[in-house]
Design a protein around this motif. Structure first.
Motif, PDB file in Angstrom:
ATOM      1  N   VAL A 280       0.909  -1.088  -0.147  1.00  0.00           N
ATOM      2  CA  VAL A 280       0.011   0.016   0.120  1.00  0.00           C
ATOM      3  C   VAL A 280       0.952   1.131  -0.148  1.00  0.00           C
ATOM      4  CG1 VAL A 280      -1.843   1.412   1.217  1.00  0.00           C
ATOM      5  CG2 VAL A 280      -1.872  -1.217   1.199  1.00  0.00           C
ATOM      6  N   VAL A 281       0.893   1.931  -1.075  1.00  0.00           N
ATOM      7  CA  VAL A 281       1.813   2.969  -1.262  1.00  0.00           C
ATOM      8  C   VAL A 281       0.933   4.335  -1.118  1.00  0.00           C
ATOM      9  CG1 VAL A 281       3.568   4.173  -2.737  1.00  0.00           C
ATOM     10  CG2 VAL A 281       3.174   1.642  -2.791  1.00  0.00           C
ATOM     11  N   ALA A 282       1.617   5.296  -0.280  1.00  0.00           N
ATOM     12  CA  ALA A 282       0.939   6.433  -0.127  1.00  0.00           C
ATOM     13  C   ALA A 282       1.681   7.625   0.022  1.00  0.00           C
ATOM     14  CB  ALA A 282      -0.210   6.393   1.150  1.00  0.00           C
ATOM     15  N   PRO A 283       1.266   8.918  -0.234  1.00  0.00           N
ATOM     16  CA  PRO A 283       2.400   9.743  -0.266  1.00  0.00           C
ATOM     17  C   PRO A 283       3.159   9.998   1.227  1.00  0.00           C
ATOM     18  CG  PRO A 283       0.314  10.507  -1.164  1.00  0.00           C
ATOM     19  CD  PRO A 283      -0.111   9.205  -0.606  1.00  0.00           C
ATOM     20  N   ASP A 284       2.310   9.338   2.221  1.00  0.00           N
ATOM     21  CA  ASP A 284       3.002   9.639   3.517  1.00  0.00           C
ATOM     22  C   ASP A 284       3.527   8.343   3.931  1.00  0.00           C
ATOM     23  OD1 ASP A 284       0.757   7.939   3.950  1.00  0.00           O
ATOM     24  OD2 ASP A 284       0.128   9.195   5.643  1.00  0.00           O
ATOM     25  N   GLY A 285       3.999   7.176   3.048  1.00  0.00           N
ATOM     26  CA  GLY A 285       4.471   5.985   3.506  1.00  0.00           C
ATOM     27  C   GLY A 285       4.062   4.835   2.733  1.00  0.00           C
ATOM     28  N   VAL A 286       4.818   3.626   3.071  1.00  0.00           N
ATOM     29  CA  VAL A 286       4.522   2.502   2.502  1.00  0.00           C
ATOM     30  C   VAL A 286       4.069   1.321   3.469  1.00  0.00           C
ATOM     31  CG1 VAL A 286       5.282   0.647   1.017  1.00  0.00           C
ATOM     32  CG2 VAL A 286       5.800   2.972   0.435  1.00  0.00           C
ATOM     33  N   ARG A 287       3.178   0.645   3.170  1.00  0.00           N
ATOM     34  CA  ARG A 287       3.050  -0.420   4.220  1.00  0.00           C
ATOM     35  C   ARG A 287       2.683  -1.756   3.184  1.00  0.00           C
ATOM     36  NH1 ARG A 287      -2.234   1.691   4.471  1.00  0.00           N
ATOM     37  NH2 ARG A 287      -3.664   0.393   4.484  1.00  0.00           N
ATOM     38  N   SER A 288       2.864  -2.954   4.000  1.00  0.00           N
ATOM     39  CA  SER A 288       2.336  -4.238   3.274  1.00  0.00           C
ATOM     40  C   SER A 288       1.172  -4.752   3.916  1.00  0.00           C
ATOM     41  CB  SER A 288       3.629  -5.349   3.399  1.00  0.00           C
ATOM     42  OG  SER A 288       3.072  -6.432   2.762  1.00  0.00           O
ATOM     43  N   LEU A 289       0.352  -5.343   2.916  1.00  0.00           N
ATOM     44  CA  LEU A 289      -0.804  -6.002   3.384  1.00  0.00           C
ATOM     45  C   LEU A 289      -0.615  -7.310   4.131  1.00  0.00           C
ATOM     46  CD1 LEU A 289      -3.494  -5.570   0.563  1.00  0.00           C
ATOM     47  CD2 LEU A 289      -3.222  -4.245   2.780  1.00  0.00           C
ATOM     48  N   PRO A 290      -1.544  -7.782   5.017  1.00  0.00           N
ATOM     49  CA  PRO A 290      -1.195  -9.038   5.525  1.00  0.00           C
ATOM     50  C   PRO A 290      -0.821 -10.360   4.460  1.00  0.00           C
ATOM     51  CG  PRO A 290      -2.895  -8.142   6.661  1.00  0.00           C
ATOM     52  CD  PRO A 290      -2.777  -7.214   5.188  1.00  0.00           C
ATOM     53  N   ALA A 333      24.267  -8.732  -9.517  1.00  0.00           N
ATOM     54  CA  ALA A 333      25.294  -9.836  -9.940  1.00  0.00           C
ATOM     55  C   ALA A 333      25.640 -10.210  -8.747  1.00  0.00           C
ATOM     56  CB  ALA A 333      26.413  -8.786 -10.610  1.00  0.00           C
ATOM     57  N   GLY A 334      25.501  -9.723  -7.482  1.00  0.00           N
ATOM     58  CA  GLY A 334      25.931 -10.443  -6.263  1.00  0.00           C
ATOM     59  C   GLY A 334      24.881 -11.331  -5.842  1.00  0.00           C
ATOM     60  N   GLY A 335      23.650 -11.555  -6.588  1.00  0.00           N
ATOM     61  CA  GLY A 335      22.698 -12.526  -5.946  1.00  0.00           C
ATOM     62  C   GLY A 335      21.726 -11.733  -5.143  1.00  0.00           C
ATOM     63  N   VAL A 336      21.713 -10.725  -4.954  1.00  0.00           N
ATOM     64  CA  VAL A 336      20.818  -9.854  -3.880  1.00  0.00           C
ATOM     65  C   VAL A 336      19.594  -9.656  -4.477  1.00  0.00           C
ATOM     66  CG1 VAL A 336      20.668  -7.832  -2.387  1.00  0.00           C
ATOM     67  CG2 VAL A 336      22.921  -8.845  -2.874  1.00  0.00           C
ATOM     68  N   PHE A 337      18.557  -9.800  -3.716  1.00  0.00           N
ATOM     69  CA  PHE A 337      17.216  -9.638  -4.303  1.00  0.00           C
ATOM     70  C   PHE A 337      16.856  -8.182  -4.287  1.00  0.00           C
ATOM     71  CE2 PHE A 337      16.691 -14.150  -2.830  1.00  0.00           C
ATOM     72  CZ  PHE A 337      16.043 -14.782  -3.952  1.00  0.00           C
ATOM     73  N   PHE A 338      15.824  -7.733  -5.259  1.00  0.00           N
ATOM     74  CA  PHE A 338      15.504  -6.348  -5.269  1.00  0.00           C
ATOM     75  C   PHE A 338      14.581  -6.152  -4.210  1.00  0.00           C
ATOM     76  CE2 PHE A 338      12.132  -3.440  -7.106  1.00  0.00           C
ATOM     77  CZ  PHE A 338      13.167  -2.425  -7.323  1.00  0.00           C
ATOM     78  N   PRO A 339      15.306  -5.015  -3.555  1.00  0.00           N
ATOM     79  CA  PRO A 339      14.404  -4.465  -2.186  1.00  0.00           C
ATOM     80  C   PRO A 339      13.235  -3.769  -2.492  1.00  0.00           C
ATOM     81  CG  PRO A 339      16.366  -3.249  -2.457  1.00  0.00           C
ATOM     82  CD  PRO A 339      16.417  -4.434  -3.650  1.00  0.00           C
ATOM     83  N   LEU A 340      12.297  -4.486  -2.883  1.00  0.00           N
ATOM     84  CA  LEU A 340      11.183  -3.445  -3.305  1.00  0.00           C
ATOM     85  C   LEU A 340      10.507  -2.282  -2.430  1.00  0.00           C
ATOM     86  CD1 LEU A 340       8.973  -2.890  -5.622  1.00  0.00           C
ATOM     87  CD2 LEU A 340       7.752  -4.741  -4.622  1.00  0.00           C
ATOM     88  N   HIS A 341      10.211  -3.139  -1.205  1.00  0.00           N
ATOM     89  CA  HIS A 341       9.432  -2.331  -0.268  1.00  0.00           C
ATOM     90  C   HIS A 341      10.611  -0.885  -0.022  1.00  0.00           C
ATOM     91  CE1 HIS A 341       8.052  -1.069   3.716  1.00  0.00           C
ATOM     92  NE2 HIS A 341       7.005  -1.720   3.607  1.00  0.00           N
ATOM     93  N   GLU A 342      11.825  -1.240   0.273  1.00  0.00           N
ATOM     94  CA  GLU A 342      12.707  -0.114   0.963  1.00  0.00           C
ATOM     95  C   GLU A 342      12.977   1.170  -0.231  1.00  0.00           C
ATOM     96  OE1 GLU A 342      13.143  -3.237   1.177  1.00  0.00           O
ATOM     97  OE2 GLU A 342      13.559  -3.824   3.117  1.00  0.00           O
ATOM     98  N   ILE A 343      13.074   0.354  -1.578  1.00  0.00           N
ATOM     99  CA  ILE A 343      13.294   1.303  -2.682  1.00  0.00           C
ATOM    100  C   ILE A 343      11.927   2.234  -2.782  1.00  0.00           C
ATOM    101  CG2 ILE A 343      13.461   1.360  -5.328  1.00  0.00           C
ATOM    102  CD1 ILE A 343      16.099   0.702  -3.751  1.00  0.00           C
ATOM    103  N   VAL A 344      10.941   1.494  -2.949  1.00  0.00           N
ATOM    104  CA  VAL A 344       9.743   2.423  -2.991  1.00  0.00           C
ATOM    105  C   VAL A 344       9.327   3.493  -1.935  1.00  0.00           C
ATOM    106  CG1 VAL A 344       7.068   2.190  -3.190  1.00  0.00           C
ATOM    107  CG2 VAL A 344       8.454   0.635  -4.577  1.00  0.00           C
ATOM    108  N   ALA A 345       9.467   2.889  -0.682  1.00  0.00           N
ATOM    109  CA  ALA A 345       9.555   3.793   0.516  1.00  0.00           C
ATOM    110  C   ALA A 345      10.438   4.878   0.438  1.00  0.00           C
ATOM    111  CB  ALA A 345       9.693   2.980   1.904  1.00  0.00           C
ATOM    112  N   LYS A 346      11.584   4.855   0.004  1.00  0.00           N
ATOM    113  CA  LYS A 346      12.559   5.712  -0.095  1.00  0.00           C
ATOM    114  C   LYS A 346      12.311   6.813  -1.243  1.00  0.00           C
ATOM    115  CE  LYS A 346      17.316   6.700  -1.219  1.00  0.00           C
ATOM    116  NZ  LYS A 346      18.960   6.265  -1.399  1.00  0.00           N
ATOM    117  N   ALA A 347      11.599   6.119  -2.342  1.00  0.00           N
ATOM    118  CA  ALA A 347      11.190   7.012  -3.404  1.00  0.00           C
ATOM    119  C   ALA A 347      10.078   7.934  -3.218  1.00  0.00           C
ATOM    120  CB  ALA A 347      10.917   6.363  -4.568  1.00  0.00           C
ATOM    121  N   VAL A 348       8.979   7.324  -2.326  1.00  0.00           N
ATOM    122  CA  VAL A 348       8.001   8.190  -1.893  1.00  0.00           C
ATOM    123  C   VAL A 348       8.379   9.414  -0.993  1.00  0.00           C
ATOM    124  CG1 VAL A 348       5.824   8.045  -0.773  1.00  0.00           C
ATOM    125  CG2 VAL A 348       6.213   6.283  -2.452  1.00  0.00           C
ATOM    126  N   ALA A 349       9.178   8.855  -0.179  1.00  0.00           N
ATOM    127  CA  ALA A 349       9.669   9.845   0.884  1.00  0.00           C
ATOM    128  C   ALA A 349      10.366  11.066   0.118  1.00  0.00           C
ATOM    129  CB  ALA A 349      10.536   9.457   1.823  1.00  0.00           C
TER     130      ALA A 349
END
Length: 388
Positions: A280-290, A333-349
């Protein structure tokens, strides 16, 4: 989708220079100039040969002209340039004294080269026509499975990006749709296990059932039950044909946007069939549904029943972001998964406008491709919806 056109495009690394693209590059003011490079090459070879000494003749290099034409011109254009090459060879070679002429052997070489070039061009053109036809078939299949959604369809702002891991197929096991109905609007996004035409067939079967059930059925639980039954029937049918699809399943998110009531003006209903929960992406933050504890479609008979229907509050300024595992399992390249929640939260902030569905799907698409180095290991769907 929504107020603007949807984005269903291939990533840059799979955009191949096909016949149509080449023709665009070789056009000036709408007219083809594909003949120009080989003609210039012919003139250059003739001029250079005219200005060289008798001991060093390059006129036989003119056999390259039909070869270049075969790569970029049509069949008739290649044939004309082959004839011009033969004529230029004869004229230039005959202009030299007898002792300096290259003679009949090179003339035969140019003639045979021209014939082979025309034949090669015919094969190339036929292959390009077949490729374009197959792309039309793939595009028709994609539009049948992932139908275009009109702006504001279902009274929702929505946007979607679909990236196929197979650059030629253009469609895979990912599926999504919005279906307005008598009891509100329902949204479905999912990912069929496996790849290829079998996965596409399963996705089409689920979408067909969803479009009917989501329109008529008053309860979201009934829609979920219809989807589960359809997946089981499809698996049994394909297994009866001997295709070995007995273990096929599909993860999915089924979301209902009920008609607003005074008791629940901004509530949605969610059924999670073993899929990654939406953000759930809002101008004031990001949260995940259950996350939910349901099994994928086709496997629910292994438990006591369907996943529960969860009621979740969703304000009108909040956007639901749904993705398939092409995003969540994208690795660098290092096998690290894409940090979707963190990236989106940073962008919205940094910019609250990122919560807009159209901006959001483009942002996630670009981030996924950048993180994975433009290499998609799986089909990828990014889908965002919100109440306007």
């Amino acid at each position: 989708m929504g107020g603007r056109r949807s984005v269903r495009d291939q990533p840059p690394h799979v955009r191949r220079a096909d016949a149509a693209q080449r023709q665009k590059l070789l056009r000036v003011r709408g007219r083809s100039v594909a003949w120009l490079p080989p003609l210039l090459l012919l003139v250059v070879i003739a001029v250079l040969d005219w200005n060289t000494s008798g001991e060093f003749r390059i006129i036989s290099w003119i056999v390259l002209v039909p070869g270049v034409a075969a790569a970029i011109c049509g069949v008739w254009g290649t044939a004309v340039l082959a004839v011009l090459s033969l004529a230029a060879y004869f004229i230039v070679d005959a202009s030299w004294p007898h002792q300096y002429q290259t003679g009949l052997p090179d003339f035969i070489l140019v003639a045979v080269g021209g014939v082979l070039a025309v034949l090669a061009c015919a094969v190339r053109v036929r292959g390009e026509q077949r490729m374009l036809h197959m792309r039309d078939v793939a595009e028709t299949t994609r539009r049948t499975v992932l139908r275009p959604l009109a702006p504001g369809w279902g009274d929702l702002d929505h946007a979607a990006v679909y990236l196929s891991a197979d650059s030629e197929a253009r469609v895979g096991g990912d599926f999504y749709d919005i279906q307005p109905g008598l009891h509100g609007t329902r949204v479905l996004l999912g990912d069929v296990q496996g790849k290829g035409l079998a996965a596409v067939e399963a996705a089409a079967a689920l979408l067909g059932t969803f479009r009917e059930a989501a329109y008529h059925e008053p309860l979201l639980h009934t829609v979920a039950d219809r989807l589960e039954i359809r997946m089981q029937r499809h698996v049994r049918y394909t297994a009866a044909l001997g295709r070995g699809d007995s273990d096929r399943f599909a993860t999915a998110m089924l979301i209902g946007f009920p008609k607003a009531t005074p008791e629940a003006p901004d509530t949605i209903e969610v059924v999670n069939f073993g899929h990654e929960p939406p953000l759930v992406v809002a101008p004031d933050g990001v949260r995940s549904l259950p996350p939910g504890d349901g099994l994928p479609l086709g496997l629910c008979e292994l438990t006591h029943g369907l996943p529960p229907v969860l009621s979740v509050a969703l304000d009108r300024g909040e956007t639901l972001l749904l993705v398939t595992d092409g995003v969540t399992e994208a690795r660098d390249a290092g096998g690290v998964f894409f940090p979707l929640h963190e990236i989106v939260a940073k962008a919205v902030a940094q910019d609250p406008r990122t919560a807009d569905p159209h901006v959001l799907v483009r942002f996630v698409r670009d981030g996924t491709l950048r993180h994975s180095g433009d290499h998609l290991a799986d089909d990828t769907t990014i889908f965002a919806v919100r109440r306007p």
